[in-house]
Write a protein that holds these residues in place. Sequence first.
Motif, PDB file in Angstrom:
ATOM      1  N   LEU A 130       0.834  -1.199   0.000  1.00 43.75           N
ATOM      2  CA  LEU A 130       0.000   0.000   0.000  1.00 43.75           C
ATOM      3  C   LEU A 130       0.872   1.254   0.000  1.00 43.75           C
ATOM      4  O   LEU A 130       0.553   2.246  -0.629  1.00 43.75           O
ATOM      5  CB  LEU A 130      -0.913   0.013   1.241  1.00 43.75           C
ATOM      6  N   GLN A 131       2.002   1.164   0.708  1.00 47.33           N
ATOM      7  CA  GLN A 131       2.875   2.328   0.851  1.00 47.33           C
ATOM      8  C   GLN A 131       3.370   2.862  -0.498  1.00 47.33           C
ATOM      9  O   GLN A 131       3.395   4.061  -0.739  1.00 47.33           O
ATOM     10  CB  GLN A 131       4.087   1.968   1.731  1.00 47.33           C
ATOM     11  N   ILE A 132       3.749   1.936  -1.394  1.00 45.02           N
ATOM     12  CA  ILE A 132       4.295   2.385  -2.673  1.00 45.02           C
ATOM     13  C   ILE A 132       3.228   2.986  -3.591  1.00 45.02           C
ATOM     14  O   ILE A 132       3.550   3.565  -4.607  1.00 45.02           O
ATOM     15  CB  ILE A 132       5.058   1.258  -3.429  1.00 45.02           C
ATOM     16  N   HIS A 146       4.424   3.905   6.889  1.00 44.90           N
ATOM     17  CA  HIS A 146       3.534   3.125   7.760  1.00 44.90           C
ATOM     18  C   HIS A 146       4.266   2.746   9.045  1.00 44.90           C
ATOM     19  O   HIS A 146       5.487   2.875   9.140  1.00 44.90           O
ATOM     20  CB  HIS A 146       2.951   1.921   7.016  1.00 44.90           C
ATOM     21  N   ALA A 147       3.503   2.270  10.022  1.00 46.48           N
ATOM     22  CA  ALA A 147       4.023   2.042  11.370  1.00 46.48           C
ATOM     23  C   ALA A 147       5.207   1.084  11.460  1.00 46.48           C
ATOM     24  O   ALA A 147       6.044   1.191  12.350  1.00 46.48           O
ATOM     25  CB  ALA A 147       2.897   1.550  12.274  1.00 46.48           C
ATOM     26  N   GLY A 148       5.312   0.138  10.520  1.00 47.77           N
ATOM     27  CA  GLY A 148       6.392  -0.849  10.572  1.00 47.77           C
ATOM     28  C   GLY A 148       7.696  -0.367   9.962  1.00 47.77           C
ATOM     29  O   GLY A 148       8.691  -1.081  10.002  1.00 47.77           O
ATOM     30  N   LEU A 149       7.682   0.822   9.379  1.00 49.71           N
ATOM     31  CA  LEU A 149       8.886   1.317   8.712  1.00 49.71           C
ATOM     32  C   LEU A 149       9.776   2.123   9.641  1.00 49.71           C
ATOM     33  O   LEU A 149       9.320   2.990  10.378  1.00 49.71           O
ATOM     34  CB  LEU A 149       8.503   2.189   7.507  1.00 49.71           C
ATOM     35  N   THR A 150      11.071   1.819   9.604  1.00 51.55           N
ATOM     36  CA  THR A 150      12.054   2.535  10.402  1.00 51.55           C
ATOM     37  C   THR A 150      13.021   3.238   9.463  1.00 51.55           C
ATOM     38  O   THR A 150      13.532   2.624   8.522  1.00 51.55           O
ATOM     39  CB  THR A 150      12.857   1.544  11.273  1.00 51.55           C
ATOM     40  N   GLU A 151      13.257   4.516   9.716  1.00 51.47           N
ATOM     41  CA  GLU A 151      14.175   5.265   8.863  1.00 51.47           C
ATOM     42  C   GLU A 151      15.600   4.757   9.067  1.00 51.47           C
ATOM     43  O   GLU A 151      16.058   4.602  10.194  1.00 51.47           O
ATOM     44  CB  GLU A 151      14.101   6.756   9.209  1.00 51.47           C
ATOM     45  N   VAL A 152      16.297   4.438   7.978  1.00 53.63           N
ATOM     46  CA  VAL A 152      17.658   3.935   8.102  1.00 53.63           C
ATOM     47  C   VAL A 152      18.702   4.924   7.621  1.00 53.63           C
ATOM     48  O   VAL A 152      19.791   5.016   8.184  1.00 53.63           O
ATOM     49  CB  VAL A 152      17.847   2.579   7.384  1.00 53.63           C
ATOM     50  N   THR A 174      19.383   8.805   5.009  1.00 50.89           N
ATOM     51  CA  THR A 174      18.910   9.823   4.086  1.00 50.89           C
ATOM     52  C   THR A 174      20.026  10.091   3.085  1.00 50.89           C
ATOM     53  O   THR A 174      21.183  10.227   3.460  1.00 50.89           O
ATOM     54  CB  THR A 174      18.568  11.121   4.844  1.00 50.89           C
ATOM     55  N   ASP A 175      19.658  10.113   1.819  1.00 49.37           N
ATOM     56  CA  ASP A 175      20.644  10.338   0.769  1.00 49.37           C
ATOM     57  C   ASP A 175      20.314  11.648   0.061  1.00 49.37           C
ATOM     58  O   ASP A 175      19.267  11.781  -0.554  1.00 49.37           O
ATOM     59  CB  ASP A 175      20.582   9.166  -0.214  1.00 49.37           C
ATOM     60  N   GLU A 176      21.212  12.625   0.170  1.00 47.57           N
ATOM     61  CA  GLU A 176      20.951  13.919  -0.460  1.00 47.57           C
ATOM     62  C   GLU A 176      21.881  14.167  -1.634  1.00 47.57           C
ATOM     63  O   GLU A 176      22.113  15.300  -2.035  1.00 47.57           O
ATOM     64  CB  GLU A 176      21.072  15.025   0.595  1.00 47.57           C
ATOM     65  N   SER A 177      22.451  13.087  -2.182  1.00 48.01           N
ATOM     66  CA  SER A 177      23.367  13.227  -3.315  1.00 48.01           C
ATOM     67  C   SER A 177      22.602  13.283  -4.637  1.00 48.01           C
ATOM     68  O   SER A 177      23.189  13.375  -5.702  1.00 48.01           O
ATOM     69  CB  SER A 177      24.362  12.066  -3.326  1.00 48.01           C
ATOM     70  N   HIS A 178      21.279  13.220  -4.559  1.00 47.95           N
ATOM     71  CA  HIS A 178      20.439  13.272  -5.755  1.00 47.95           C
ATOM     72  C   HIS A 178      19.794  14.652  -5.828  1.00 47.95           C
ATOM     73  O   HIS A 178      19.844  15.409  -4.866  1.00 47.95           O
ATOM     74  CB  HIS A 178      19.352  12.195  -5.668  1.00 47.95           C
ATOM     75  N   PRO A 179      19.136  14.964  -6.949  1.00 49.37           N
ATOM     76  CA  PRO A 179      18.426  16.246  -7.054  1.00 49.37           C
ATOM     77  C   PRO A 179      17.411  16.408  -5.932  1.00 49.37           C
ATOM     78  O   PRO A 179      17.204  17.491  -5.413  1.00 49.37           O
ATOM     79  CB  PRO A 179      17.741  16.159  -8.410  1.00 49.37           C
ATOM     80  N   GLY A 180      16.748  15.331  -5.569  1.00 49.81           N
ATOM     81  CA  GLY A 180      15.796  15.370  -4.463  1.00 49.81           C
ATOM     82  C   GLY A 180      16.346  14.554  -3.317  1.00 49.81           C
ATOM     83  O   GLY A 180      17.214  13.715  -3.505  1.00 49.81           O
ATOM     84  N   ARG A 181      15.840  14.807  -2.125  1.00 54.77           N
ATOM     85  CA  ARG A 181      16.303  14.021  -0.983  1.00 54.77           C
ATOM     86  C   ARG A 181      15.615  12.659  -0.989  1.00 54.77           C
ATOM     87  O   ARG A 181      14.420  12.560  -1.230  1.00 54.77           O
ATOM     88  CB  ARG A 181      15.921  14.761   0.303  1.00 54.77           C
ATOM     89  N   GLU A 182      16.374  11.620  -0.744  1.00 54.65           N
ATOM     90  CA  GLU A 182      15.813  10.273  -0.693  1.00 54.65           C
ATOM     91  C   GLU A 182      15.996   9.715   0.708  1.00 54.65           C
ATOM     92  O   GLU A 182      17.097   9.686   1.239  1.00 54.65           O
ATOM     93  CB  GLU A 182      16.504   9.358  -1.709  1.00 54.65           C
ATOM     94  N   THR A 183      14.899   9.290   1.301  1.00 51.53           N
ATOM     95  CA  THR A 183      14.953   8.721   2.641  1.00 51.53           C
ATOM     96  C   THR A 183      14.653   7.238   2.559  1.00 51.53           C
ATOM     97  O   THR A 183      13.668   6.836   1.941  1.00 51.53           O
ATOM     98  CB  THR A 183      13.932   9.422   3.559  1.00 51.53           C
ATOM     99  N   PHE A 184      15.530   6.451   3.158  1.00 49.05           N
ATOM    100  CA  PHE A 184      15.398   4.992   3.109  1.00 49.05           C
ATOM    101  C   PHE A 184      14.761   4.483   4.390  1.00 49.05           C
ATOM    102  O   PHE A 184      15.140   4.890   5.484  1.00 49.05           O
ATOM    103  CB  PHE A 184      16.779   4.342   2.951  1.00 49.05           C
ATOM    104  N   PHE A 185      13.803   3.582   4.223  1.00 47.97           N
ATOM    105  CA  PHE A 185      13.120   2.982   5.361  1.00 47.97           C
ATOM    106  C   PHE A 185      13.190   1.472   5.262  1.00 47.97           C
ATOM    107  O   PHE A 185      13.032   0.908   4.181  1.00 47.97           O
ATOM    108  CB  PHE A 185      11.642   3.402   5.383  1.00 47.97           C
ATOM    109  N   SER A 186      13.402   0.832   6.400  1.00 51.67           N
ATOM    110  CA  SER A 186      13.419  -0.624   6.440  1.00 51.67           C
ATOM    111  C   SER A 186      12.143  -1.095   7.126  1.00 51.67           C
ATOM    112  O   SER A 186      11.734  -0.543   8.147  1.00 51.67           O
ATOM    113  CB  SER A 186      14.648  -1.080   7.229  1.00 51.67           C
ATOM    114  N   CYS A 187      11.514  -2.128   6.551  1.00 47.25           N
ATOM    115  CA  CYS A 187      10.266  -2.634   7.132  1.00 47.25           C
ATOM    116  C   CYS A 187      10.548  -3.762   8.116  1.00 47.25           C
ATOM    117  O   CYS A 187      11.230  -4.725   7.783  1.00 47.25           O
ATOM    118  CB  CYS A 187       9.331  -3.112   6.027  1.00 47.25           C
ATOM    119  N   GLN A 188      10.000  -3.635   9.307  1.00 46.55           N
ATOM    120  CA  GLN A 188      10.191  -4.664  10.338  1.00 46.55           C
ATOM    121  C   GLN A 188       9.397  -5.920  10.012  1.00 46.55           C
ATOM    122  O   GLN A 188       9.749  -7.016  10.432  1.00 46.55           O
ATOM    123  CB  GLN A 188       9.740  -4.125  11.701  1.00 46.55           C
ATOM    124  N   ALA A 189       8.320  -5.778   9.261  1.00 47.89           N
ATOM    125  CA  ALA A 189       7.451  -6.922   8.961  1.00 47.89           C
ATOM    126  C   ALA A 189       7.997  -7.802   7.846  1.00 47.89           C
ATOM    127  O   ALA A 189       8.024  -9.020   7.969  1.00 47.89           O
ATOM    128  CB  ALA A 189       6.055  -6.428   8.620  1.00 47.89           C
TER     129      ALA A 189
END
Length: 86
Positions: free
Chosen positions: A15-17, A26-32, A34-49
């Motif tokens: 559903l998230q995508i 969503h609640a199961g995602l943990t931020e791991v 942040t990558d700002e080497s791109h034109p936009g900021r990209e934040t990576f999340f890992s899913c616990q589920a």
Amino acid sequence: MGLQAAAVRCRACQLQICKSRVQGPHAGLTEVKTDESHPGRETFFSCQACGITLINSTDLAKQGWRQAPTTPAVTQLHKQRAAAHA
Ligand SMILES: [Zn+2]
């Protein structure tokens, strides 16, 4: 064929995508990281589920939420194998 190395997304990640980039993780995602080497900021999340990594991008040229590609280490291994068979 058969089993694939790629993890299967859980329902929440599925559903998230489909969500807008401005919607939070969503609640199961943990931020791991942040990558700002791109034109936009990209934040990576890992899913616990389900264990996959989702990326939230502020770059309008990209999908707001998407699943991270396979890890560079794995990609590297495939390239080496492909080269060995060439
Ligand atoms: Zn998940």
